[in-house]
Design an enzyme around this catalytic site. Structure first.
Site, PDB file in Angstrom:
ATOM      1  N   ALA A  67       0.798  -1.355  -0.294  1.00 12.34           N
ATOM      2  CA  ALA A  67      -0.333  -0.040   0.033  1.00 12.34           C
ATOM      3  C   ALA A  67       0.612   0.838   0.204  1.00 12.34           C
ATOM      4  O   ALA A  67       2.167   1.354   0.987  1.00 12.34           O
ATOM      5  CB  ALA A  67      -0.536  -0.084   1.184  1.00 12.34           C
ATOM      6  N   GLY A 112       0.967  -4.773   0.428  1.00 14.23           N
ATOM      7  CA  GLY A 112      -0.261  -5.791  -0.044  1.00 14.23           C
ATOM      8  C   GLY A 112       0.116  -5.969  -1.725  1.00 14.23           C
ATOM      9  O   GLY A 112      -0.489  -6.761  -2.728  1.00 14.23           O
ATOM     10  N   GLU A 135       3.533  -5.635   7.324  1.00 10.10           N
ATOM     11  CA  GLU A 135       2.657  -4.270   8.207  1.00 10.10           C
ATOM     12  C   GLU A 135       3.379  -4.515   9.277  1.00 10.10           C
ATOM     13  O   GLU A 135       3.156  -3.304   9.797  1.00 10.10           O
ATOM     14  CB  GLU A 135       1.498  -4.586   7.650  1.00 10.10           C
ATOM     15  CG  GLU A 135       1.163  -4.598   5.985  1.00 10.10           C
ATOM     16  CD  GLU A 135       1.216  -6.154   5.356  1.00 10.10           C
ATOM     17  OE1 GLU A 135       1.693  -6.717   5.855  1.00 10.10           O
ATOM     18  OE2 GLU A 135      -0.003  -5.988   4.370  1.00 10.10           O
TER      19      GLU A 135
END
Ligand code: COA
Length: 261
Positions: A67, A112, A135
């Site tokens: 992301a 992502g 993440e």
């Protein structure tokens, strides 16, 4: 025309390449890329000339670094939840695509980026690739389906380690984990991916599509329901031309020529 995605179709070979295209940002995923990817996937789904889709990142460095982190500055919990849902819709669209999808992991596949690859049917990594759901290192969590798909692919114990430690694996380590199907030398990456895709595209597209559906749906339901799905799919095959072509080709000792009908 798309700005953050390049779509290269090779109908003569029955394959297409969906290329994530934000080279100056390591192909990080932003809102525009998600919207464009959604539209491209819809186009591929409807294209009867395309039997196999390959997803890769532009250039040699990154598949996708996940992301776009500038997205998250100052967003509200509600907006964050909506973003996760939007990601789920998109990545599930990859998973449910009529055609089999190959993630050609040409470089970094983090966060992502890794989640896109997890939604694909096959993952082929270049030796230089680095892969992981990283993440948690940023006090985020994998919210593009990663907490759900990774344990289903590599098992709960290994997925907990991968996610909670935000581990970034080399291609070789990813292969040992069962996270990727195959690792190929950097120098012959494109050639190897192409050859894998062409072999897949030489199979009957209907048999491949139905087998993909049986596996994807069947692993989420009790065995008896999955077996019923399989029986129905087997019946459906006998309403197609390709099944008779497959059997005739075997008996006549020649290669089958499938039409997708
Ligand atoms: N979001 C937004 N921008 C990103 C990005 C991301 N996820 N990943 C990389 N970029 C940008 C960098 O900010 C940099 O932009 P700039 O040139 O304007 O400063 C550019 O892409 C190049 O990245 P850089 O970090 O300089 O390259 P590198 O080769 O040193 O490192 C990575 C590459 C992928 C290891 C590193 O960029 C990285 O760790 N990215 C974040 C990965 C991550 O945590 N993803 C999970 C997100 S939830």
């Amino acid at each position: 025309m798309y700005k953050t995605i390049l779509l290269k179709k090779e109908p003569e070979h029955k394959i297409a390449w969906l290329v994530l295209n934000r080279p100056d940002k390591m192909n990080a995923i932003n809102s525009q890329l998600m919207d464009e990817m959604y539209r491209v996937l819809q186009e591929i789904e409807d294209d009867k000339e395309i039997w196999v889709l390959i997803v890769r990142g532009t250039g040699e460095k990154a598949f996708s670094a996940g992301a776009d982190l500038t997205w998250f500055e100052g967003i509200t919990p509600t907006h964050a939840r909506d973003l996760a849902s939007k990601g789920h819709t998109l990545f599930t669209q990859i998973e449910k695509l009529r055609q089999p999808v190959i993630a050609a992991i040409n470089g970094y596949a983090l966060g992502g980026g890794c989640e896109i690859a997890l939604a694909c049917d096959f993952r082929i990594a270049a030796e230089r690739a680095k892969i992981g759901l990283t993440e948690v290192n940023l006090s985020l969590l994998p919210a593009g389906g990663g907490t759900q798909r990774l344990p289903r692919i590599i098992g709960i114990a290994k997925a907990k380690e991968a996610i909670m430690f935000g581990r970034r694996y080399t291609a070789k380590e990813a292969l040992e984990l069962g996270l990727v199907h195959k690792v190929v030398p950097d120098g012959s990456f494109e050639e190897e991916v192409r050859s894998f895709a062409l072999k897949l595209a030489s199979q009957s597209p209907i048999a491949v599509k139905l087998a993909k559906q049986c596996i994807n749906q069947g692993t989420q339901v009790p065995l008896d329901v999955g077996l019923e799905l399989e029986a129905q799919a087997f019946g459906t095959l006998f309403s197609t031309k390709d099944i008779f072509e497959g059997i005739a080709a075997f008996l006549q000792k020649r290669k089958p020529k499938y039409s997708g009908e």
